[in-house]
Design a protein around this motif. Sequence first.
Motif, PDB file in Angstrom:
ATOM      1  N   VAL A  84     -13.627   5.256  -5.854  1.00 22.39           N
ATOM      2  CA  VAL A  84     -12.523   4.301  -5.875  1.00 22.39           C
ATOM      3  C   VAL A  84     -12.444   3.675  -7.266  1.00 22.39           C
ATOM      4  O   VAL A  84     -13.466   3.247  -7.823  1.00 22.39           O
ATOM      5  N   TRP A 136      -4.717  -3.231  -8.896  1.00 24.76           N
ATOM      6  CA  TRP A 136      -4.474  -1.906  -8.340  1.00 24.76           C
ATOM      7  C   TRP A 136      -5.799  -1.336  -7.868  1.00 24.76           C
ATOM      8  O   TRP A 136      -6.813  -1.387  -8.579  1.00 24.76           O
ATOM      9  N   LYS A 137      -5.790  -0.806  -6.649  1.00 26.31           N
ATOM     10  CA  LYS A 137      -6.960  -0.129  -6.079  1.00 26.31           C
ATOM     11  C   LYS A 137      -6.534   1.269  -5.687  1.00 26.31           C
ATOM     12  O   LYS A 137      -5.577   1.457  -4.933  1.00 26.31           O
ATOM     13  N   SER A 138      -7.229   2.264  -6.191  1.00 30.34           N
ATOM     14  CA  SER A 138      -6.852   3.651  -5.947  1.00 30.34           C
ATOM     15  C   SER A 138      -7.162   4.056  -4.514  1.00 30.34           C
ATOM     16  O   SER A 138      -7.940   3.390  -3.813  1.00 30.34           O
ATOM     17  N   PRO A 139      -6.582   5.150  -4.045  1.00 28.15           N
ATOM     18  CA  PRO A 139      -7.044   5.731  -2.787  1.00 28.15           C
ATOM     19  C   PRO A 139      -8.514   6.136  -2.899  1.00 28.15           C
ATOM     20  O   PRO A 139      -9.058   6.258  -4.008  1.00 28.15           O
ATOM     21  N   ASP A 140      -9.146   6.343  -1.770  1.00 26.23           N
ATOM     22  CA  ASP A 140     -10.542   6.773  -1.731  1.00 26.23           C
ATOM     23  C   ASP A 140     -10.596   8.288  -1.915  1.00 26.23           C
ATOM     24  O   ASP A 140     -10.154   9.047  -1.059  1.00 26.23           O
ATOM     25  N   ILE A 182      -0.311   6.177  -3.629  1.00 28.69           N
ATOM     26  CA  ILE A 182      -0.984   6.088  -4.920  1.00 28.69           C
ATOM     27  C   ILE A 182      -1.929   4.885  -4.981  1.00 28.69           C
ATOM     28  O   ILE A 182      -2.433   4.548  -6.043  1.00 28.69           O
ATOM     29  N   GLY A 183      -2.154   4.232  -3.853  1.00 27.78           N
ATOM     30  CA  GLY A 183      -3.084   3.124  -3.822  1.00 27.78           C
ATOM     31  C   GLY A 183      -2.431   1.810  -3.441  1.00 27.78           C
ATOM     32  O   GLY A 183      -1.252   1.756  -3.070  1.00 27.78           O
ATOM     33  N   ASP A 184      -3.207   0.740  -3.547  1.00 30.44           N
ATOM     34  CA  ASP A 184      -2.743  -0.607  -3.210  1.00 30.44           C
ATOM     35  C   ASP A 184      -2.435  -1.388  -4.481  1.00 30.44           C
ATOM     36  O   ASP A 184      -3.226  -1.378  -5.436  1.00 30.44           O
ATOM     37  N   ARG A 239     -10.586   0.684  -9.654  1.00 32.72           N
ATOM     38  CA  ARG A 239      -9.880  -0.593  -9.579  1.00 32.72           C
ATOM     39  C   ARG A 239      -9.476  -1.043 -10.969  1.00 32.72           C
ATOM     40  O   ARG A 239     -10.214  -0.820 -11.938  1.00 32.72           O
ATOM     41  N   GLY A 291       0.825  -1.185   0.000  1.00 31.54           N
ATOM     42  CA  GLY A 291       0.000   0.000   0.000  1.00 31.54           C
ATOM     43  C   GLY A 291       0.866   1.243   0.000  1.00 31.54           C
ATOM     44  O   GLY A 291       1.929   1.267   0.624  1.00 31.54           O
ATOM     45  N   SER A 292       0.420   2.278  -0.700  1.00 30.73           N
ATOM     46  CA  SER A 292       1.195   3.513  -0.787  1.00 30.73           C
ATOM     47  C   SER A 292       0.244   4.682  -0.992  1.00 30.73           C
ATOM     48  O   SER A 292      -0.984   4.514  -1.023  1.00 30.73           O
TER      49      SER A 292
END
Length: 359
Positions: free
Chosen positions: A175, A166-170, A121-123, A177, A118-119
Motif C-alpha cells: 500500500v 491518497w491511499k492506493s489500492p492494496d 485508483i484508491g482513496d 500513501r 474511494g475508487s
Amino acid sequence: MNRFTRLATPALALAAAIGAPLTVQAAPEFYGRVNVSLDRLSDYPDGSLSGQLNDVRAARSPLEEGWFLESNSSRLGVRGREPLEVGELSVLYQLEVGYDVDGDSDTFSTRNSFVGLGSVIGDVFAGRYDSPVKMAEGRVDQFNNTAADIGGYFFGQRRNSNTLNWKSPDFSGLVVRAQLAPGEGDSAGDEEKDGLADTFGLSATWSGETLFAALAYEHGYQEVDNPAPPPALVDADRDLLRGTLGVTLGELDLGAMVEQLRLDPDAAGADRLDATSYLLSAGWRLLPRVTLKAQAGRFDGDDFGYEDDILTAGADYKLGRQTKVYGLVSSSDATITYPGGVDADDSGSLLSVGMEHKF
C-alpha cells in the motif's frame, strides 16, 4: 378485495417507497476506546518528544516526578463507507475525537477526521489525519497508548491538520500513501507559509502473514531558536525518514524501527540539527489471555542537547475480547545539555497499571 385490503395496499406501498432509500445506505459504525492508567513517574520523561525538546531549549527539565491518573488516547468516533450512484465511486468518512477521561484538559480534541471518495485508483480524502511517517509504525510499538509510548522518543508520531490524502489500492499487501498540507498562512520565524504543499509525505508499506515492512518520508517546517544574536525564532525545514520491520514467528512478535530527524534553520550561522531514534521490541503470547512484552528505545540527539535510553517490560491480561488490564515498568537514562552549557545526567523510572476497553 375487501375494504381493509383496499385501504392497506396504498399505505403499504407508500411506506415501502419511503423506506426504500434508507435500506440502500450502510449504517455508520460507532466505535471508541477508553484507556486509563495510574502512573508513578520518578525523573522520567513526560509527554511527546517535541515537547521534551522544547523544555530543554527553554532550560526546563523534560523529566517529571509524581503520581498521575492518565487518559491514554481515549477516543470516540463514527465512520463509514458506502457505494454511490455514479461510476464505481464510494463515499468514505470518519469523525473521531479524543476524549479526556480524567478531566485534565479539554474534553474533546480532533483526531483522524475526514471525508472523501474511494475508487479503483484508491482513496482520496481530506481532513486531519496521521502523517505517512506515523502510519509506517505498524504495530511494532508494544506499549502503544501507554505512558511508555514511543511518542516519548520518536519525533514522527505526528497527526497533521488541513491534509489532502491518497491511499492506493492494496497490491497483494503493498500500500502506498501520499499526503500534503497547505500552511494556511502559518508564521515560521519571519516567513509566512502559504503554499499548497508546505508539508508533504510519502510512504510504502507491505503487510504479509508473518512480515510487515515500511519506509516513509515527510518534509515540513517549524520554528527553532536562532543561536546567533540577537535571540529570535527562525524558520527551519523539518525532514523525517523512518524504516520499520516487524516479524511474527508463531506466538512471538519481533519489531525494529529507526527514524532520522533533521532540522535545517534558515538563518546565517545556524547549524543543521540531526538526531536518530531507535526501537527494538518483542511480544510473546504466552497464554491465551497473557502477553509478555519488552522494548528498548533510544533517542540520540546530541545536536539538540538531549539523549535518552528507555527500557520497558510489561504484560497484558485479556479479560474479554475487547477488554484488557496491563502493567509495565520502565527505566530512563537521560543526558541533557541545557542552554549555557549546564549538563545533567538523570536516571528515572516509570510504574504504570491500567485498563483498556474497546467498543
